[in-house]
Design a protein around this motif. Structure first.
Motif, mmCIF file in Angstrom:
data_model
loop_
_atom_site.group_PDB
_atom_site.id
_atom_site.type_symbol
_atom_site.label_atom_id
_atom_site.label_comp_id
_atom_site.label_asym_id
_atom_site.label_seq_id
_atom_site.Cartn_x
_atom_site.Cartn_y
_atom_site.Cartn_z
ATOM 1 N N PRO A 178 24.051 -15.510 11.832
ATOM 2 C CA PRO A 178 24.218 -16.793 11.637
ATOM 3 C C PRO A 178 23.254 -17.850 11.716
ATOM 4 O O PRO A 178 23.174 -18.787 11.043
ATOM 5 N N HIS A 179 22.298 -17.532 12.510
ATOM 6 C CA HIS A 179 21.367 -18.363 12.833
ATOM 7 C C HIS A 179 19.958 -17.692 12.727
ATOM 8 O O HIS A 179 19.840 -16.545 13.176
ATOM 9 N N VAL A 180 18.883 -18.459 12.143
ATOM 10 C CA VAL A 180 17.708 -17.779 11.863
ATOM 11 C C VAL A 180 16.361 -18.692 12.409
ATOM 12 O O VAL A 180 16.751 -19.965 12.507
ATOM 13 N N VAL A 181 15.353 -18.323 12.501
ATOM 14 C CA VAL A 181 14.285 -19.186 12.681
ATOM 15 C C VAL A 181 13.310 -19.102 11.658
ATOM 16 O O VAL A 181 12.969 -18.314 11.150
ATOM 17 N N ILE A 182 12.913 -20.387 11.028
ATOM 18 C CA ILE A 182 11.930 -20.466 10.155
ATOM 19 C C ILE A 182 10.640 -21.070 10.657
ATOM 20 O O ILE A 182 10.604 -21.999 11.138
ATOM 21 N N LYS A 183 9.738 -20.104 10.428
ATOM 22 C CA LYS A 183 8.194 -20.624 10.777
ATOM 23 C C LYS A 183 7.682 -21.355 9.696
ATOM 24 O O LYS A 183 7.635 -20.798 8.444
ATOM 25 N N GLU A 184 6.994 -22.568 9.680
ATOM 26 C CA GLU A 184 6.204 -23.244 8.673
ATOM 27 C C GLU A 184 4.959 -23.279 8.999
ATOM 28 O O GLU A 184 4.392 -23.557 10.028
ATOM 29 N N LEU A 185 4.094 -22.715 8.016
ATOM 30 C CA LEU A 185 2.474 -22.717 8.208
ATOM 31 C C LEU A 185 1.994 -23.783 7.435
ATOM 32 O O LEU A 185 2.350 -23.668 6.040
ATOM 33 N N ILE A 186 1.323 -24.794 7.803
ATOM 34 C CA ILE A 186 0.619 -25.716 6.777
ATOM 35 C C ILE A 186 -1.080 -25.021 6.418
ATOM 36 O O ILE A 186 -1.827 -24.506 7.038
ATOM 37 N N LEU A 187 -0.955 -24.924 4.902
ATOM 38 C CA LEU A 187 -1.799 -24.124 4.401
ATOM 39 C C LEU A 187 -3.186 -25.153 3.999
ATOM 40 O O LEU A 187 -3.099 -26.116 3.855
ATOM 41 N N PRO A 188 -4.285 -24.712 4.187
ATOM 42 C CA PRO A 188 -5.522 -25.571 4.030
ATOM 43 C C PRO A 188 -5.572 -25.908 2.554
ATOM 44 O O PRO A 188 -4.989 -25.498 1.735
ATOM 45 N N ALA A 189 -6.162 -27.176 2.162
ATOM 46 C CA ALA A 189 -6.152 -27.776 0.930
ATOM 47 C C ALA A 189 -7.256 -27.527 0.045
ATOM 48 O O ALA A 189 -7.231 -27.520 -1.075
ATOM 49 N N THR A 190 -8.390 -26.851 0.678
ATOM 50 C CA THR A 190 -9.305 -26.246 -0.041
ATOM 51 C C THR A 190 -8.964 -24.834 -0.894
ATOM 52 O O THR A 190 -8.181 -24.287 -0.348
#
Length: 74
Positions: free
Chosen positions: A21-33
């Motif tokens: 019922p609960h999960v972890v979401i991992k967010e990664l910011i990707l490079p802009a180039t």
């Protein structure tokens, strides 16, 4: 140090088989180039492929991933 982790509740009725019922979401910011984005995206796809092959009570399970707005989510 690679991203931010969020605790999320699964919407009732939208459950994936065997998903808790609960999960972890991992967010990664990707490079802009362009070059950095390609390298980061390739790395993310490789990480996803590895996690999908692993079945262990000691390693997190991957349910899905996507990329949106220069961010990757697992």
């Amino acid at each position: 140090g690679q991203g931010t982790a969020y605790l999320a509740s699964v919407v009732p009725g939208a459950e994936v088989r065997d998903m808790p019922p609960h999960v972890v979401i991992k967010e990664l910011i990707l490079p802009a180039t362009d070059r950095g984005l390609k390298k980061a995206t390739d790395g993310l796809v490789k990480e996803v492929a590895i996690l999908r092959r692993i079945t262990s009570d000691k390693i997190v399970s991957l349910y899905d991933f996507f990329i949106e707005d220069m961010r990757g989510y697992l």
